[in-house]
Design a protein around this motif. Structure first.
Motif: not given
Length: 136
Positions: A92-119
């Protein structure tokens, strides 16, 4: 001359632990939970793994388990499969890391979207010469 059939059946395990679902059932349950409601779930999993659609149907039914290479494709593309596997091996300790990685991927995708809107907004400002792109 033929061989006797004796000795080909393994005795059942006697364990104090509660019975765990088979690996095939574990994968089946996780896939169904992960892709619930998708009309093309068989094709999606086939694309993830490179497996034949008939093979994937057997995984969904819980009749067969994926091979190691196919399982890697499933775990890489389905957080539910990865989580079920890690829970089954009591990591279960690895589940936390998997959740963190999934959250990081979602934040990265949101940043790409925000950069496109800003442009787009900066381009609108440049065209109109106005500092408020909503007024243009």
């Amino acid at each position: 001359m033929s061989f006797l059939d004796s000795g080909t059946i393994f005795p059942k395990r006697r364990s104090r632990e509660p019975a765990r679902p088979s690996f095939a059932k574990l994968v089946s349950t996780a896939l169904r939970a992960s892709l619930r409601g998708q009309s093309s779930s068989i094709k999606t999993v086939a694309l993830w793994t490179g497996a034949n659609e008939r093979t994937v149907k057997n995984w969904f039914a819980g009749d067969r388990a994926p091979s190691g290479d196919h399982f890697l494709g499933l775990a890489a593309n389905s957080p539910a499969v990865l989580a079920a596997f890690l829970a089954a091996i009591h990591r279960n300790d690895c589940l936390v890391m998997a959740d963190i990685e999934e959250a990081r991927a979602k934040v990265a995708a949101a940043l790409v979207t925000l950069d496109a809107v800003r442009a787009v907004q900066l381009e609108a400002i440049g065209r109109t010469g106005n500092s408020d792109p909503r007024s243009g």
